[in-house]
Motif scaffolding. Sequence first.
Motif, mmCIF file in Angstrom:
data_model
loop_
_atom_site.group_PDB
_atom_site.id
_atom_site.type_symbol
_atom_site.label_atom_id
_atom_site.label_comp_id
_atom_site.label_asym_id
_atom_site.label_seq_id
_atom_site.Cartn_x
_atom_site.Cartn_y
_atom_site.Cartn_z
ATOM 1 N N GLN A 1 0.856 -1.177 0.000
ATOM 2 C CA GLN A 1 0.000 0.000 0.000
ATOM 3 C C GLN A 1 0.901 1.240 0.000
ATOM 4 O O GLN A 1 1.894 1.306 0.730
ATOM 5 N N GLY A 2 0.543 2.235 -0.807
ATOM 6 C CA GLY A 2 1.428 3.372 -1.030
ATOM 7 C C GLY A 2 1.866 4.086 0.226
ATOM 8 O O GLY A 2 3.036 4.492 0.338
ATOM 9 N N TRP A 3 0.969 4.258 1.198
ATOM 10 C CA TRP A 3 1.330 5.024 2.391
ATOM 11 C C TRP A 3 2.381 4.314 3.224
ATOM 12 O O TRP A 3 3.144 4.979 3.945
ATOM 13 N N VAL A 4 2.455 2.987 3.100
ATOM 14 C CA VAL A 4 3.490 2.220 3.791
ATOM 15 C C VAL A 4 4.710 2.033 2.892
ATOM 16 O O VAL A 4 5.837 2.355 3.271
ATOM 17 N N HIS A 5 4.468 1.551 1.684
ATOM 18 C CA HIS A 5 5.562 1.185 0.787
ATOM 19 C C HIS A 5 6.373 2.413 0.352
ATOM 20 O O HIS A 5 7.601 2.432 0.476
ATOM 21 N N GLU A 6 5.685 3.421 -0.156
ATOM 22 C CA GLU A 6 6.390 4.602 -0.643
ATOM 23 C C GLU A 6 6.632 5.631 0.453
ATOM 24 O O GLU A 6 7.661 6.309 0.462
ATOM 25 N N SER B 1 -7.470 9.503 4.632
ATOM 26 C CA SER B 1 -6.874 10.245 3.523
ATOM 27 C C SER B 1 -5.388 9.916 3.390
ATOM 28 O O SER B 1 -4.879 9.728 2.274
ATOM 29 N N ILE B 2 -4.688 9.826 4.511
ATOM 30 C CA ILE B 2 -3.268 9.469 4.484
ATOM 31 C C ILE B 2 -3.083 8.055 3.947
ATOM 32 O O ILE B 2 -2.176 7.787 3.153
ATOM 33 N N MET B 3 -3.978 7.139 4.349
ATOM 34 C CA MET B 3 -3.847 5.753 3.920
ATOM 35 C C MET B 3 -4.187 5.562 2.438
ATOM 36 O O MET B 3 -3.946 4.500 1.883
ATOM 37 N N GLN B 4 -4.728 6.582 1.811
ATOM 38 C CA GLN B 4 -4.978 6.538 0.375
ATOM 39 C C GLN B 4 -3.901 7.284 -0.408
ATOM 40 O O GLN B 4 -3.959 7.365 -1.633
#
Length: 342
Positions: free
Chosen positions: A179-184, A213-216
């Motif tokens: 997921q972008g918020w974790v991976h990137e 919103s952050i998790m997206q």
Amino acid sequence: MTHLTVAVRKGALILLALLLGSDLWAGVAQQDASIASVCRTLSREPALALVGAEHAQVAHEVGAHFSMQASDQYRVSEAERLTDIATQLLAADVLFREVLGLTPPLQRPRYQQADFIMVILRTEQVRGGQAYDEVVRNPAIPECHIRMALGGRVEAATNLTPAHELFHLYQNAHMMFKQGWVHEGLARWSESLLSGDVQPGPPLPTASSDLESIMQSSYGAVTLWQRLFYLLDPQGRISLPSSLMSLRYHDGSQVVTLEHLHGSRFVAPLFEALHQASISLAEQQQWPTYGWAEAEQRSLQYNHAILAALYRAISAYAPKEHQPEELRRFMQLIDTMLKERE
């Protein structure tokens, strides 16, 4: 000098095979082979060729063991670019291992079948990079390996893409979540280990809509990790190997400028919590441990599993009575969101 027919004009990939020593990127952990990723053959891959320059003395300067060759057309400036990329990767690897306490990718169960990490320079791409998560081989390189790719014109002295992509390999080795918020978000944060650009970040979200919103988001989620790590470790004291501080690129600039880093000791427990969450989710969904579909790895519907892992990691690292008020409110927000989902 050994001559290679590297078909740059045909868009062939130029290979920088970073065989970085048995002590650094090679040792394979003795784990249960039944849960390791399968080594897949890439039968349709464009031709790869080793590149480098013997006169660059990379092995002497960086302490690495390179399998590098050069054609007559390979210029000294290109050799310097390769040396700078290798220097950044070696520095980042030491920082990830010794400062963050992370286990190198090849020593994790997922990559037991891999013998080395390969870096591919893409002649048709100027900048940017990409990290791959599978163990592969091809007809020209029969040994199993994991890989990352960089734009052929990446200048390491002004671009932290090599370190960023290496951090992705560490993430891939520990967890299946992309997921972008974790991976990137975390990979962007990892760049501060070299740049020294350490920020306390804005206040943590206090409403579920803000956290959603952050998790997206993707790279922008770096601010959440900055703030969280700051609250867990406001002093940010670290000890760096003196050898890192003396590293220089060819232009004389310093490779590592880090003086302090918030939350360095929390990253390894966080990665372990995400590793366990990956295993649990795979069991629940009856997926292979390391065989998730790409869409499942990136799906936002599993953010709840990530949040639960984050909650557990923070609780173990900093019990409630030791948490600052801002962090306690954030933990209450996570707890509420998880309960609403039940």
